[in-house]
Design a protein around this motif. Structure first.
Motif, PDB file in Angstrom:
ATOM      1  N   GLN A 213      38.497  40.177  43.321  1.00 40.49           N
ATOM      2  CA  GLN A 213      39.179  39.569  42.166  1.00 40.49           C
ATOM      3  C   GLN A 213      39.482  40.609  41.093  1.00 40.49           C
ATOM      4  OE1 GLN A 213      36.236  36.562  41.276  1.00 40.49           O
ATOM      5  NE2 GLN A 213      37.378  34.940  42.310  1.00 40.49           N
ATOM      6  N   ASP A 214      38.502  41.484  40.821  1.00 42.47           N
ATOM      7  CA  ASP A 214      38.715  42.520  39.811  1.00 42.47           C
ATOM      8  C   ASP A 214      39.905  43.406  40.186  1.00 42.47           C
ATOM      9  OD1 ASP A 214      36.536  41.523  38.472  1.00 42.47           O
ATOM     10  OD2 ASP A 214      35.184  43.178  38.965  1.00 42.47           O
ATOM     11  N   VAL A 215      39.954  43.793  41.471  1.00 40.00           N
ATOM     12  CA  VAL A 215      41.046  44.649  41.934  1.00 40.00           C
ATOM     13  C   VAL A 215      42.382  43.915  41.816  1.00 40.00           C
ATOM     14  CG1 VAL A 215      42.065  45.717  43.994  1.00 40.00           C
ATOM     15  CG2 VAL A 215      39.641  46.073  43.464  1.00 40.00           C
ATOM     16  N   ALA A 216      42.400  42.634  42.169  1.00 37.21           N
ATOM     17  CA  ALA A 216      43.645  41.868  42.103  1.00 37.21           C
ATOM     18  C   ALA A 216      44.146  41.775  40.659  1.00 37.21           C
ATOM     19  CB  ALA A 216      43.438  40.472  42.689  1.00 37.21           C
ATOM     20  N   CYS A 217      43.225  41.513  39.728  1.00 33.97           N
ATOM     21  CA  CYS A 217      43.620  41.373  38.318  1.00 33.97           C
ATOM     22  C   CYS A 217      44.098  42.710  37.761  1.00 33.97           C
ATOM     23  CB  CYS A 217      42.447  40.847  37.492  1.00 33.97           C
ATOM     24  SG  CYS A 217      41.946  39.170  37.946  1.00 33.97           S
ATOM     25  N   ALA A 218      43.388  43.779  38.085  1.00 32.51           N
ATOM     26  CA  ALA A 218      43.799  45.101  37.601  1.00 32.51           C
ATOM     27  C   ALA A 218      45.136  45.499  38.218  1.00 32.51           C
ATOM     28  CB  ALA A 218      42.719  46.137  37.922  1.00 32.51           C
ATOM     29  N   GLY A 219      45.296  45.138  39.484  1.00 32.61           N
ATOM     30  CA  GLY A 219      46.543  45.479  40.167  1.00 32.61           C
ATOM     31  C   GLY A 219      47.740  44.798  39.528  1.00 32.61           C
ATOM     32  N   LEU A 220      47.587  43.530  39.195  1.00 33.56           N
ATOM     33  CA  LEU A 220      48.675  42.804  38.520  1.00 33.56           C
ATOM     34  C   LEU A 220      49.039  43.483  37.207  1.00 33.56           C
ATOM     35  CD1 LEU A 220      50.395  40.151  38.698  1.00 33.56           C
ATOM     36  CD2 LEU A 220      48.768  40.528  40.558  1.00 33.56           C
ATOM     37  N   ALA A 221      48.000  43.858  36.456  1.00 32.51           N
ATOM     38  CA  ALA A 221      48.250  44.531  35.186  1.00 32.51           C
ATOM     39  C   ALA A 221      48.977  45.852  35.421  1.00 32.51           C
ATOM     40  CB  ALA A 221      46.928  44.768  34.447  1.00 32.51           C
ATOM     41  N   ALA A 222      48.571  46.589  36.436  1.00 25.49           N
ATOM     42  CA  ALA A 222      49.159  47.901  36.699  1.00 25.49           C
ATOM     43  C   ALA A 222      50.634  47.810  37.068  1.00 25.49           C
ATOM     44  CB  ALA A 222      48.377  48.617  37.801  1.00 25.49           C
ATOM     45  N   THR A 223      51.038  46.697  37.671  1.00 24.78           N
ATOM     46  CA  THR A 223      52.450  46.582  38.050  1.00 24.78           C
ATOM     47  C   THR A 223      53.352  46.587  36.821  1.00 24.78           C
ATOM     48  OG1 THR A 223      52.343  44.171  38.044  1.00 24.78           O
ATOM     49  CG2 THR A 223      51.940  45.274  40.142  1.00 24.78           C
ATOM     50  N   LEU A 224      52.807  46.174  35.665  1.00 24.50           N
ATOM     51  CA  LEU A 224      53.615  46.195  34.445  1.00 24.50           C
ATOM     52  C   LEU A 224      53.975  47.625  34.069  1.00 24.50           C
ATOM     53  CD1 LEU A 224      51.870  43.493  32.262  1.00 24.50           C
ATOM     54  CD2 LEU A 224      54.049  43.335  33.467  1.00 24.50           C
ATOM     55  N   TRP A 225      53.063  48.557  34.365  1.00 27.38           N
ATOM     56  CA  TRP A 225      53.368  49.962  34.099  1.00 27.38           C
ATOM     57  C   TRP A 225      54.391  50.481  35.099  1.00 27.38           C
ATOM     58  CZ3 TRP A 225      53.880  53.837  31.088  1.00 27.38           C
ATOM     59  CH2 TRP A 225      54.048  55.121  31.624  1.00 27.38           C
ATOM     60  N   GLU A 226      54.132  50.165  36.344  1.00 31.66           N
ATOM     61  CA  GLU A 226      55.007  50.693  37.388  1.00 31.66           C
ATOM     62  C   GLU A 226      56.420  50.155  37.215  1.00 31.66           C
ATOM     63  OE1 GLU A 226      52.653  49.519  40.684  1.00 31.66           O
ATOM     64  OE2 GLU A 226      51.113  50.995  40.188  1.00 31.66           O
ATOM     65  N   ASP A 227      56.512  48.939  36.693  1.00 32.54           N
ATOM     66  CA  ASP A 227      57.831  48.342  36.505  1.00 32.54           C
ATOM     67  C   ASP A 227      57.851  47.631  35.164  1.00 32.54           C
ATOM     68  OD1 ASP A 227      60.260  47.139  36.589  1.00 32.54           O
ATOM     69  OD2 ASP A 227      59.733  45.683  38.159  1.00 32.54           O
ATOM     70  N   PRO A 228      57.957  48.408  34.095  1.00 34.40           N
ATOM     71  CA  PRO A 228      57.842  47.782  32.774  1.00 34.40           C
ATOM     72  C   PRO A 228      59.035  46.899  32.412  1.00 34.40           C
ATOM     73  CG  PRO A 228      58.246  50.155  32.574  1.00 34.40           C
ATOM     74  CD  PRO A 228      58.127  49.868  34.039  1.00 34.40           C
TER      75      PRO A 228
END
Lengths: 131, 131, 131, 131
Positions: free
Chosen positions: C115-130
């Motif tokens: 779950q932690d990885v999934a939540c962090a991953g979702l957040a990280a996509t905002l950087w990759e595709d702001p």
């Protein structure tokens, strides 16, 4: 305390910082002194993440505004020596009271002491009058 | 020192705190400065678990009441610089003597310095006169 | 990195946590590993303020997802012994890249590792595709 | 949580330790992981003041019995590396629940892991059934 209120406190502190031309970090902690929310303005110093949560923790732990603790921890003050380790007794930390109980705290760092106190004070008013 | 005496010291300190209207934490340590007993009154601040054991430890480690150490650790005092890390040189820590030997210590935090000293002092009398 | 993006990352992580039924803390740090924003969901554990910023810092400092570091810091791994002090090599920390440069990191704590990885991953996509 | 209950928990743990022939330290902490009460039996090791409060804190912070955390922090466990700093993931720490919320914790150290768990468990039953 809850996250929604903590976020509005952060926004309120930052809005006041913008008005004052200060660059700040703001932290809101719970009754155990543990972080609920933190925000650092773009361009604010990297001491903020150390100092804003520590001021908020100190305000809760010692149940006093850190600005009021400052003279007590100075040489010849009755709490001299306490300003080390986890306690940061520099202006900008304010405890949030519910009658006789401290339920949280807000800490601001990055501006002048007066600016930090003003920003933390604005945030604290949201607790005192959440409606 | 033993647990039974340490518990009676805690009770004595808290009883005095109630009489004074203070909310305190009280710690009793052995000759090694290690905690034997600790009690925090309902509503007392969360700095107590940090400060009461530290005051008791400091009183044992430096073989002096922490109130007497305060001027020594201030600027130009002969122990200047010592009031950091593990040593908390704020009033409220009292060493327990057996002739020339320190056999333990008591530390109180949460009230005013005078209240902390009074509560720790009451507890210490149980050692001096355990009968 | 900037505060506005950091806040949207926090919101994104928390939105995903709600979807997954997890209670998390989320931290976003800059290229220096210093906190930009932190949010703890109501009811999330008090380890979150310790672990979420530490995971984000570790991801930046070691330029790797903390989940990928875990086997390396285990016995016989090539970074054995590193999982102490400031480095938290438990799943949930993700570095944010700009070409070859790490420009920040996000850390999530409170749920299961997945779950932690999934939540962090979702957040990280905002950087990759702001956008 | 309150001091009266915390003291009865300490007494309960020590009573069980006597029955088992163990020499223990016992700590009770609040929802913020901060110490409410601590007692060390005569003859118990000086690691107790370090470990019993740390186990209680860890049980609260990670919302799990420390015995259940032990395999997770072992090599190849999904929380490997977490057993450092403030977190002590050795058997003997138990969180106290009020429905979905952790309201405190108890930690015992000094006996075998099984003895520590038994003593902490006895103490915890006072929370689950305070009447």
């Amino acid at each position: 305390m809850n996250l929604d209120l903590a976020l509005r406190m952060c926004e309120s502190a930052i809005k006041e910082a913008r008005r004052l031309g200060a660059l700040i970090s703001v932290a809101v902690v719970d009754a155990g002194g543990h972080l609920l929310a933190f925000q650092r303005m773009d361009g604010a110093d990297i001491a903020g993440p150390e100092l804003a949560p520590a001021k908020a923790y100190t305000a809760v732990a010692l149940r006093a505004a850190t600005a009021d603790l400052a003279p007590l921890v100075a040489p010849r003050g009755e709490l001299y020596g306490l300003a080390s380790g986890r306690f940061v007794c520099v202006a900008g930390g304010i405890p949030l009271w519910n009658a006789e109980t401290v339920v949280g705290g807000v800490g601001v760092s990055g501006g002048t002491p007066a600016q930090d106190v003003a920003c933390a004070g604005l945030a604290a008013t949201l607790w005192e009058d959440p409606f």
